[in-house]
Design a protein around this motif. Structure first.
Motif, PDB file in Angstrom:
ATOM      1  N   TYR A   1       0.838  -1.202   0.000  1.00 10.57           N
ATOM      2  CA  TYR A   1       0.000   0.000   0.000  1.00 10.57           C
ATOM      3  C   TYR A   1       0.872   1.251   0.000  1.00 10.57           C
ATOM      4  O   TYR A   1       0.602   2.211  -0.741  1.00 10.57           O
ATOM      5  N   TYR A   2       1.906   1.249   0.813  1.00 13.51           N
ATOM      6  CA  TYR A   2       2.803   2.407   0.894  1.00 13.51           C
ATOM      7  C   TYR A   2       3.433   2.694  -0.470  1.00 13.51           C
ATOM      8  O   TYR A   2       3.448   3.841  -0.932  1.00 13.51           O
ATOM      9  N   ASP A   3       3.952   1.642  -1.118  1.00 11.84           N
ATOM     10  CA  ASP A   3       4.660   1.811  -2.398  1.00 11.84           C
ATOM     11  C   ASP A   3       3.715   2.098  -3.560  1.00 11.84           C
ATOM     12  O   ASP A   3       4.030   2.921  -4.436  1.00 11.84           O
ATOM     13  N   GLN A   4       2.555   1.429  -3.559  1.00 17.83           N
ATOM     14  CA  GLN A   4       1.689   1.482  -4.736  1.00 17.83           C
ATOM     15  C   GLN A   4       0.570   2.524  -4.639  1.00 17.83           C
ATOM     16  O   GLN A   4       0.010   2.933  -5.661  1.00 17.83           O
ATOM     17  N   VAL A   5       0.255   2.962  -3.438  1.00 19.95           N
ATOM     18  CA  VAL A   5      -0.845   3.911  -3.266  1.00 19.95           C
ATOM     19  C   VAL A   5      -0.362   5.214  -2.623  1.00 19.95           C
ATOM     20  O   VAL A   5      -0.504   6.292  -3.200  1.00 19.95           O
ATOM     21  N   TYR A   6       0.205   5.088  -1.430  1.00 21.49           N
ATOM     22  CA  TYR A   6       0.585   6.302  -0.697  1.00 21.49           C
ATOM     23  C   TYR A   6       1.625   7.134  -1.443  1.00 21.49           C
ATOM     24  O   TYR A   6       1.433   8.337  -1.642  1.00 21.49           O
ATOM     25  N   VAL A   7       2.722   6.502  -1.851  1.00 18.77           N
ATOM     26  CA  VAL A   7       3.797   7.248  -2.510  1.00 18.77           C
ATOM     27  C   VAL A   7       3.314   7.927  -3.790  1.00 18.77           C
ATOM     28  O   VAL A   7       3.533   9.136  -3.973  1.00 18.77           O
ATOM     29  N   PRO A   8       2.640   7.207  -4.711  1.00 14.74           N
ATOM     30  CA  PRO A   8       2.146   7.874  -5.927  1.00 14.74           C
ATOM     31  C   PRO A   8       1.195   9.030  -5.636  1.00 14.74           C
ATOM     32  O   PRO A   8       1.242  10.061  -6.311  1.00 14.74           O
ATOM     33  N   GLU A   9       0.313   8.865  -4.649  1.00 12.44           N
ATOM     34  CA  GLU A   9      -0.643   9.923  -4.315  1.00 12.44           C
ATOM     35  C   GLU A   9       0.071  11.159  -3.785  1.00 12.44           C
ATOM     36  O   GLU A   9      -0.260  12.288  -4.159  1.00 12.44           O
ATOM     37  N   GLN A  10       1.056  10.973  -2.905  1.00 12.45           N
ATOM     38  CA  GLN A  10       1.784  12.112  -2.351  1.00 12.45           C
ATOM     39  C   GLN A  10       2.599  12.819  -3.422  1.00 12.45           C
ATOM     40  O   GLN A  10       2.654  14.049  -3.463  1.00 12.45           O
ATOM     41  N   GLU A  11       3.213  12.042  -4.299  1.00 17.10           N
ATOM     42  CA  GLU A  11       4.012  12.640  -5.372  1.00 17.10           C
ATOM     43  C   GLU A  11       3.130  13.429  -6.332  1.00 17.10           C
ATOM     44  O   GLU A  11       3.519  14.503  -6.814  1.00 17.10           O
ATOM     45  N   ALA A  12       1.936  12.900  -6.615  1.00 16.03           N
ATOM     46  CA  ALA A  12       1.010  13.601  -7.514  1.00 16.03           C
ATOM     47  C   ALA A  12       0.555  14.930  -6.919  1.00 16.03           C
ATOM     48  O   ALA A  12       0.307  15.902  -7.639  1.00 16.03           O
ATOM     49  N   LYS A  13       0.465  15.000  -5.595  1.00 20.76           N
ATOM     50  CA  LYS A  13       0.057  16.228  -4.918  1.00 20.76           C
ATOM     51  C   LYS A  13       1.234  17.172  -4.678  1.00 20.76           C
ATOM     52  O   LYS A  13       1.036  18.318  -4.270  1.00 20.76           O
ATOM     53  N   GLY A  14       2.451  16.648  -4.891  1.00 21.78           N
ATOM     54  CA  GLY A  14       3.641  17.445  -4.624  1.00 21.78           C
ATOM     55  C   GLY A  14       3.905  17.625  -3.150  1.00 21.78           C
ATOM     56  O   GLY A  14       4.511  18.617  -2.718  1.00 21.78           O
ATOM     57  N   GLU A  15       3.463  16.649  -2.348  1.00 20.90           N
ATOM     58  CA  GLU A  15       3.619  16.745  -0.900  1.00 20.90           C
ATOM     59  C   GLU A  15       4.756  15.860  -0.403  1.00 20.90           C
ATOM     60  O   GLU A  15       5.193  14.921  -1.082  1.00 20.90           O
ATOM     61  N   THR A  16       5.213  16.137   0.803  1.00 20.39           N
ATOM     62  CA  THR A  16       6.351  15.411   1.386  1.00 20.39           C
ATOM     63  C   THR A  16       5.981  13.976   1.715  1.00 20.39           C
ATOM     64  O   THR A  16       4.882  13.704   2.232  1.00 20.39           O
ATOM     65  N   LEU A  17       6.868  13.057   1.441  1.00 19.55           N
ATOM     66  CA  LEU A  17       6.664  11.650   1.769  1.00 19.55           C
ATOM     67  C   LEU A  17       7.083  11.392   3.211  1.00 19.55           C
ATOM     68  O   LEU A  17       8.213  11.690   3.603  1.00 19.55           O
ATOM     69  N   GLU A  18       6.162  10.845   3.983  1.00 16.10           N
ATOM     70  CA  GLU A  18       6.484  10.449   5.353  1.00 16.10           C
ATOM     71  C   GLU A  18       7.089   9.055   5.330  1.00 16.10           C
ATOM     72  O   GLU A  18       6.661   8.202   4.551  1.00 16.10           O
ATOM     73  N   PRO A  19       8.093   8.793   6.180  1.00 14.42           N
ATOM     74  CA  PRO A  19       8.628   7.428   6.274  1.00 14.42           C
ATOM     75  C   PRO A  19       7.519   6.463   6.669  1.00 14.42           C
ATOM     76  O   PRO A  19       6.654   6.804   7.484  1.00 14.42           O
ATOM     77  N   MET A  20       7.548   5.285   6.104  1.00  8.33           N
ATOM     78  CA  MET A  20       6.494   4.316   6.358  1.00  8.33           C
ATOM     79  C   MET A  20       6.332   4.027   7.844  1.00  8.33           C
ATOM     80  O   MET A  20       5.214   3.914   8.352  1.00  8.33           O
ATOM     81  N   VAL A  21       7.434   3.941   8.571  1.00  8.37           N
ATOM     82  CA  VAL A  21       7.379   3.600   9.991  1.00  8.37           C
ATOM     83  C   VAL A  21       6.616   4.652  10.789  1.00  8.37           C
ATOM     84  O   VAL A  21       6.012   4.332  11.823  1.00  8.37           O
ATOM     85  N   ASP A  22       6.601   5.895  10.302  1.00 10.82           N
ATOM     86  CA  ASP A  22       5.920   6.973  11.029  1.00 10.82           C
ATOM     87  C   ASP A  22       4.409   6.977  10.818  1.00 10.82           C
ATOM     88  O   ASP A  22       3.680   7.618  11.587  1.00 10.82           O
ATOM     89  N   ILE A  23       3.944   6.315   9.787  1.00  9.55           N
ATOM     90  CA  ILE A  23       2.502   6.336   9.481  1.00  9.55           C
ATOM     91  C   ILE A  23       1.904   4.925   9.429  1.00  9.55           C
ATOM     92  O   ILE A  23       0.864   4.703   8.810  1.00  9.55           O
ATOM     93  N   LEU A  24       2.547   3.975  10.089  1.00 12.94           N
ATOM     94  CA  LEU A  24       2.049   2.591  10.080  1.00 12.94           C
ATOM     95  C   LEU A  24       0.599   2.465  10.563  1.00 12.94           C
ATOM     96  O   LEU A  24      -0.183   1.740   9.938  1.00 12.94           O
ATOM     97  N   PRO A  25       0.189   3.147  11.644  1.00  9.21           N
ATOM     98  CA  PRO A  25      -1.214   3.007  12.083  1.00  9.21           C
ATOM     99  C   PRO A  25      -2.207   3.455  11.019  1.00  9.21           C
ATOM    100  O   PRO A  25      -3.234   2.801  10.795  1.00  9.21           O
ATOM    101  N   GLU A  26      -1.894   4.575  10.343  1.00  9.11           N
ATOM    102  CA  GLU A  26      -2.779   5.075   9.291  1.00  9.11           C
ATOM    103  C   GLU A  26      -2.844   4.114   8.113  1.00  9.11           C
ATOM    104  O   GLU A  26      -3.915   3.865   7.549  1.00  9.11           O
TER     105      GLU A  26
END
Length: 232
Positions: free
Chosen positions: A166-191
């Motif tokens: 999910y992090y690689d295939q959904v979160y990262v592409p979505e954040q990059e498309a918005k031009g927003e900062t990528l949070e380390p996966m370990v910091d957002i594991l609960p979400e």
């Protein structure tokens, strides 16, 4: 008359139509306010009716779950499918999931805040509704959501691999498309875990609801009202 029909139950077509006619006749007899809301039959689900106003209220107050990629053209079909799912799930379970007054009050307050700019009182006035009328719709929606959660959410287990995907295939592409900062996966594991769990729960719920549809008698008359919706 165009209609869509799933698998028949033992109830005959004649019995189904007779029940619908009697239901609408009884409802209409209660008075002007109520009969104004019974303004069109859009579906019958195991002899329970869904009206034109039911769809309009669900749409107006966001009492449905919109699938990704739903177009404006198919929006009302999506809302109706949601209402059919609610009917089937609550028929199957006997609608015995209790939603207390505080839950409904909080939900309505959230709705009210979200619609303050577009005119909360005006939305109610469109349908000649009071808060008490809206409570019934909200309680049914919350009950449906609670049934799904209690049936599947607790049994769904999320693996670390699924969260990584999910992090690689959904979160990262979505954040990059918005031009927003990528949070380390370990910091957002609960979400991430919550989102993956929600998606898995939804998938299981959709499979279950499809099985309920295959055993139900469902008649849909929505297409004859599309000209009306397009004028709204």
């Amino acid at each position: 008359m165009c209609f869509k029909m799933y698998k028949k139950t033992r109830t005959s077509k004649f019995s189904s139509l007779l029940i619908v006619f009697l239901v609408l006749s009884i409802l209409s007899s209660f008075g002007f306010g109520l009969s104004e809301r019974i303004d069109g039959l859009v579906a019958v689900v195991n002899n329970e009716v869904i009206t034109l106003t039911d769809i309009r209220i669900a749409k107006e107050f966001d009492l449905y779950d919109l699938k990704e990629g739903t177009s404006d053209k198919s929006l009302y079909h999506s809302v109706l499918e949601n209402l059919i799912s609610q009917k089937l799930v609550q028929q199957f379970t006997g609608s015995d999931v209790n939603i207390n007054k505080k839950e409904v009050d909080r939900f309505i307050e959230d709705l009210k805040r979200g619609f303050e700019e577009s005119g909360w009182e005006g939305k109610l006035d469109i349908f000649g509704m009071t808060i008490a009328d809206l409570r019934d719709y909200c309680a049914r929606y919350l009950s449906y959501k609670k049934i799904i959660t209690e049936r599947f959410n607790r049994s769904v287990v999320v693996s670390l691999k699924e969260m990584e995907e999910y992090y690689d295939q959904v979160y990262v592409p979505e954040q990059e498309a918005k031009g927003e900062t990528l949070e380390p996966m370990v910091d957002i594991l609960p979400e991430i875990e919550s989102e993956v769990k929600e998606r898995k729960t939804q998938g299981l719920a959709e499979e279950w609801i499809e099985s309920l549809k295959s055993q139900a008698e469902i008649r849909i008359y929505l297409d004859k009202y599309m000209d009306f919706f397009q004028k709204k």
